[in-house]
Scaffold this active site. Sequence first.
Site, PDB file in Angstrom:
ATOM      1  CB  SER A  15      17.196   1.036  -2.431  1.00 56.78           C
ATOM      2  OG  SER A  15      15.793   1.033  -2.505  1.00 56.78           O
ATOM      3  CG  ASN A  16      13.252   1.029  -6.512  1.00 60.58           C
ATOM      4  OD1 ASN A  16      13.013  -0.071  -6.991  1.00 60.58           O
ATOM      5  ND2 ASN A  16      12.608   1.505  -5.448  1.00 60.58           N
ATOM      6  CG  ASN A 109       6.602   6.694 -10.559  1.00 59.11           C
ATOM      7  OD1 ASN A 109       7.663   6.910  -9.955  1.00 59.11           O
ATOM      8  ND2 ASN A 109       5.429   6.675  -9.942  1.00 59.11           N
ATOM      9  CG  HIS A 111       2.638   4.098  -6.698  1.00 57.71           C
ATOM     10  ND1 HIS A 111       2.785   5.341  -6.133  1.00 57.71           N
ATOM     11  CD2 HIS A 111       1.562   3.528  -6.091  1.00 57.71           C
ATOM     12  CE1 HIS A 111       1.837   5.534  -5.227  1.00 57.71           C
ATOM     13  NE2 HIS A 111       1.081   4.443  -5.185  1.00 57.71           N
ATOM     14  CD  GLU A 176       9.273  -0.370  -4.369  1.00 51.47           C
ATOM     15  OE1 GLU A 176       9.909   0.561  -4.878  1.00 51.47           O
ATOM     16  OE2 GLU A 176       8.640  -0.244  -3.303  1.00 51.47           O
TER      17      GLU A 176
END
Length: 215
Positions: A15-16, A109, A111, A176
Amino acid sequence: MSRRRIAILISGRGSNMVSLIEAARAPDFPGEIFLVLSNRPDAGGLDLAREAGLPALAIDHKAYSTRESFEQALDATLTEHGIEFICLAGFMRVLTNWFVERWAGRMLNIHPSLLPLFRGTQTHRRALDEGVLVHGCTVHFVVPELDAGPIVAQAVVPVVPGDTEESLAARILVQEHKLYPQALRMVCDGSARLENGRVAFSQSWDAGGALHSPG
Ligand code: GAR
């Protein structure tokens, strides 16, 4: 400025990855997604990437006898595609120092916690166990130590009574999807840079007020 050539590395639903692909479609976005790679052939995100018209390849880590040989295959594919920048988006393989150093300052990244709190896995469970009232997500440059790299951007959400791991994960995932494209934009256009182990910013901030939770 020419658009940076970006690869997204995934292990799961992606999804990101989708939020990055959509953001990078904007004509003024300073990067372009050229490749999606997964270490798991069954990652759902691979189909989503193909539907978006992108090359999406699986490099199955189980087919390699060592971490290094897997990463060499990864690196060779990235190089073949002229990739300049990597976004880890739910990529659940620990990377060796060799790979991380090769891509130093060129690998981000996301997180699911407010680093440096809750490095590693099960971040939402641990946040609930600790009783924190705010939680969130972080985009950071990748360094050899796990979840320890210089921070580019963070988003904060409240933890509310009755929250479960699932409700908290869902609230954070919404953030996110906004945060990662913003952070990638800043890194690609040079307004957030890795300098001497810290992130140097060259945009002005509206510091605003404090965040309160509850309240
Ligand atoms: C996201 O919540 C991301 O922050 C997390 O995995 C999820 C992937 O979801 N990443 C990590 O835990 C990395 N240590 P997605 O595949 O739908 O983007």
